[in-house]
Scaffold this motif. Structure first.
Motif: not given
Length: 402
Positions: A350-354, A358-363
């Motif tokens: 779950a942490q890795e998914l979050r 988060e990385r995708e949102r920032q991108i």
């Protein structure tokens, strides 16, 4: 003295012993050689016949049935000629010259008669069978037998020489020369060894004489030593007797003194025995007391050990119960650990998914910002272009009017 080294003595082997070289050829091929051998065979045959002639002469009448009449007649005539020759040889009344002439004539007649008999015997076919049946007289025919044996030996030698090639003959001569040289060398060596043996015998005799002289001297010396030894023994005996007399006197005084010391020592021994017996009683009492104490200590030790053993068994039982409880807890812990690891894996996923989201949102936000900036720039540039176009048209019209 001449020393002969052992290395100079030739070793006699089979190769050094004289040997005959057998001819390589076994059959005569030369015609002349065959003729020579045939002549020797004929001579041997004639000698055999000649050795049987005395027997034929003695038994000519007995053999008349087997031999032909002409042969029997020739034998009788030959016998008469031999008797005549012997009578002439034994006659001493005639002159020597005449006797020699008559003897020569008679010998010539005997020889001719002998040749005639040989020729007749050879020509008659039945004589060979008759001659084979006749036994030679060894007593009266020893000379002819020796001649025959000599001819046989000569035939063997001649046959060997005829069969031998020049190379084999050369090798045979070389071998005989080597044998002769070896024989001469051995003879010289034997002479040298004989000289050495003679000289050694002389030296040995000299040594023996020297040893005999030494033995005589030693015997004389031993005799003198024997006399001196006897005198020494006598003096020693006298000295020993004197010494024993003085020692006897001294020993009497020592014996009295030692007896007195022995009585004193016996008294001391009795006193020591009494003292040791009292000490022994005291030690026995102490020993009994210590044994009693040791036995009490052993009983006390056994009781304490029994109690300790009971406690140990109780503690062992409790340890086994704790061990069983620990085993159950370990099983439960394994189950909980498995569940915990699953939960932690889920949390990590779950942490890795979050983090991924988060990385995708920032991108995406960065991309939107870039797009917005690019769009604003595009709009500004477009607005500038639109506002700039009318001004350029007005300037052109003015120039044309001028």
């Amino acid at each position: 003295m001449m020393d002969v080294d052992a290395a100079t003595i030739p070793n006699k082997t089979k190769a050094d012993s004289p040997k005959t070289i057998n001819p390589s050829r076994k059959v005569l091929s030369c015609r002349e050689a065959k003729l020579i051998l045939g002549v020797l065979d004929e001579c041997i045959h004639q000698m055999e016949t000649a050795s049987l002639l005395p027997t034929l002469l003695k038994s000519s009448e007995a053999l008349s049935l087997s031999l032909e009449e002409e042969v029997v007649k020739a034998l009788k005539e030959h016998q008469k000629l031999e008797e005549k020759y012997q009578s002439i040889a034994l006659d001493g009344n005639h002159d020597q010259n005449e006797l020699q002439v008559e003897k020569a004539k008679s010998a010539k007649l005997v020889q001719d008669s002998f040749r005639k008999i040989i020729r007749l015997l050879r020509a008659t076919p039945t004589t060979k069978v008759v001659l084979k049946r006749i036994e030679p007289n060894t007593t009266g025919e020893m000379g002819s037998q020796k001649i025959r044996n000599g001819l046989c030996e000569l035939r063997e030698v001649v046959l060997e020489r005829l069969l031998t090639t020049p190379a084999e003959e050369k090798e045979s001569r070389k071998m005989m020369l080597e044998v002769s040289q070896r024989h001469s060398a051995n003879q010289k060596l034997i002479e040298a060894l004989e000289k050495e043996v003679a000289e050694a015998n002389k030296n040995k005799d000299a040594e023996i004489s020297t040893l005999n002289n030494k033995v005589l001297q030693l015997r004389r010396t031993l005799h003198q030593m024997g006399k001196g030894l006897e005198e020494f023994v006598m003096r020693t005996q006298q000295d020993a007797e004197k010494q024993s007399h003085s020692d006897r006197k001294t020993s009497d005084g020592k014996r009295a003194r030692l007896q007195q010391e022995a009585s004193q020592l016996r008294t001391q021994l009795n006193n020591a025995i009494k003292a040791s017996r009292g000490r022994e009683q005291d030690l026995r009492k102490e020993k009994y007391k210590e044994e009693t104490e040791i036995e009490n200590l052993i009983q006390k030790y056994d009781a304490e050990i029994g109690e300790k053993q009971t406690e140990l068994e109780e503690m062992t039982r409790m340890h086994e119960e704790d061990q069983m409880e620990l085993t159950e807890l370990e099983k439960r812990f394994d189950t909980l650990d498995l569940e915990y690891s699953q939960i932690m894996e889920e949390r990590q996923e779950a942490q890795e998914l979050r983090e991924q989201q988060e990385r995708e949102r920032q991108i995406q936000s960065q991309a939107a910002t870039v797009i917005q900036a690019y769009w604003r720039g595009f709009c500004v540039r477009k607005a500038k272009k639109v506002s700039a176009k009318p001004k350029k048209g007005k300037k052109g019209k003015g120039k044309k009017g001028k």
